[in-house]
Design an enzyme around this catalytic site. Sequence first.
Site: not given
Length: 147
Positions: A95, A97
């Site tokens: 992922h 951020h």
Amino acid sequence: MFCDLIRGAAEVSICYEDATAIAFLDIQPVNPGHVLVVPREHYEVLQDIPKAVGAHLYQVATKLIPLVQTASNATDMNIVVNSGAAAGQNVMHYHIHLIPRKEGDGFDVPLPFPGSVMPNRQQLDAMAARIGSMLRDPLQNDGMKLG
């Protein structure tokens, strides 16, 4: 955990989604508006991501950045990827951020790292040569062409 969120098995505050990616608000945000951009398919670390998926995630991130800044009234942004446990990744689903930043918010990613030792030019050149030679070695780079 992210696979459950993507399948709808848990509550999530989605701000973007398409067939490849989903973006949602972090439940432990650094600052309000902290968004995670996540591939729908499970990949653990950056090295696992197919190039097309990685490029798409980056496009989604760059599309969201000015919107997150406006919505959170932030002046700046950290874009952070922790790839692997030693790099601080604690959810093993890749992922990105997007962390909205304001002056004096107390969050810090100190670079240069205060504990680092500055290498001499020979050490830097030796590492650059090592990486460069690996790029040119077809057994090391799986035929990857750069440039």
